[in-house]
Design an enzyme around this catalytic site. Structure first.
Site, PDB file in Angstrom:
ATOM      1  N   HIS A 175      10.473 -19.227  18.679  1.00 12.36           N
ATOM      2  CA  HIS A 175       9.466 -18.343  18.093  1.00 12.36           C
ATOM      3  C   HIS A 175      10.095 -17.412  17.070  1.00 12.36           C
ATOM      4  O   HIS A 175       9.544 -17.195  15.989  1.00 12.36           O
ATOM      5  CB  HIS A 175       8.770 -17.518  19.176  1.00 12.36           C
ATOM      6  CG  HIS A 175       7.784 -16.538  18.627  1.00 12.36           C
ATOM      7  ND1 HIS A 175       8.142 -15.248  18.260  1.00 12.36           N
ATOM      8  CD2 HIS A 175       6.462 -16.645  18.365  1.00 12.36           C
ATOM      9  CE1 HIS A 175       7.079 -14.619  17.808  1.00 12.36           C
ATOM     10  NE2 HIS A 175       6.036 -15.445  17.852  1.00 12.36           N
ATOM     11  N   HIS A 196       1.243 -21.587  26.383  1.00 15.70           N
ATOM     12  CA  HIS A 196       1.802 -20.882  25.226  1.00 15.70           C
ATOM     13  C   HIS A 196       3.319 -20.789  25.348  1.00 15.70           C
ATOM     14  O   HIS A 196       3.837 -20.110  26.234  1.00 15.70           O
ATOM     15  CB  HIS A 196       1.169 -19.484  25.180  1.00 15.70           C
ATOM     16  CG  HIS A 196       1.592 -18.633  24.043  1.00 15.70           C
ATOM     17  ND1 HIS A 196       2.166 -17.403  24.221  1.00 15.70           N
ATOM     18  CD2 HIS A 196       1.499 -18.825  22.707  1.00 15.70           C
ATOM     19  CE1 HIS A 196       2.419 -16.856  23.042  1.00 15.70           C
ATOM     20  NE2 HIS A 196       2.014 -17.705  22.105  1.00 15.70           N
TER      21      HIS A 196
END
Length: 246
Positions: A49, A7
């Protein structure tokens, strides 16, 4: 085959969404990575992100006010550890080069671009053109919480498998209609409140399931035993080797 997705790279060993974090996957035998992509003011697609610099760089402000020329002066590593001082925000093109070089598979999350649909449209266009540079042998999933953007991506690039992302708070009874509208092959639900009964429902409807973000090995094992296909985790390097090779 059960898959473990690193991730944002191995984000407990290196700063998230940097080439350093993704490079560590090869070292630990991890075949799948997950990254986030967003767009700068000049149309450059970067791996990030957040749509601001504040959390993971030495700067503050919006991504949407930057250009490619600004990237060289932004440090995306020193917040994490001195070993990563000067680590840059990577462009999506740079990440695709690394993926090809290290023979990785990739899940690309298209961020819900908060700069409006015009910029979202540019983000989709550039992501699609950059994916043409991905080697044929690499596996690819494109995901998004923005299901309108995901449906448009699928319309433009139907050969790519797509995944609808859901937070537990908005995984309502209409989930299958949303997946059908996006022509999705995968559902990517949040781990929180996820039950065996829900997984059986997803499977019965014919969808593959990858769950985020699972940082407990026992919980990951339980999910795999329930039938999920993969988990996103910040600790991919700690998973047993049977999940790392493909």
């Amino acid at each position: 085959m059960k898959n473990v997705f690193a991730h944002r790279g191995i984000s407990t060993l290196a700063p998230e969404n940097t080439l350093a974090a993704f490079s560590k996957c090869k070292e630990y035998g991890i075949k799948w990575i997950e990254c986030d992509v967003d767009i700068l003011a000049d149309g450059t697609v970067v791996v990030s992100h957040d749509d601001t610099l504040d959390r993971c760089t030495d700067r503050s402000g919006s991504l949407y006010e930057l250009t490619h020329a600004d990237l060289a002066s932004i440090d995306a590593g020193s917040w994490f550890h001195d070993d990563f001082i000067g680590e840059p925000i990577p462009t999506f093109e740079q990440l695709i080069e690394l993926v090809n070089q290290h023979e990785l598979n990739i899940n690309v999350e298209i961020k819900s671009c908060t700069a409006g649909w015009e910029m979202t449209d540019k983000l989709l266009t550039t992501v699609i053109s950059t994916l043409e540079k991905l080697d044929a042998g690499r596996e690819l999933i494109v995901s998004s919480f923005n299901h309108l953007a995901l449906a448009e991506f699928k319309r433009r690039r139907p050969q790519t498998a797509v995944a609808c992302l859901f937070e537990s708070a908005n995984l309502w009874d209409d989930w299958e209609s949303i997946l059908q509208a996006c022509e999705a092959e995968y559902i990517h639900p949040e781990d929180k409140n996820l039950t065996q009964a829900m997984i059986k429902q997803f499977k019965a409807a014919g969808y593959k399931i990858n769950v985020y973000t699972v940082n407990d090995l026992a919980r990951a094992n339980q999910l795999f035993n329930w039938g999920v296909d993969g988990v996103f985790t910040d600790i991919a390097h700690r998973f047993p080797s049977k999940y790392k090779q493909r």
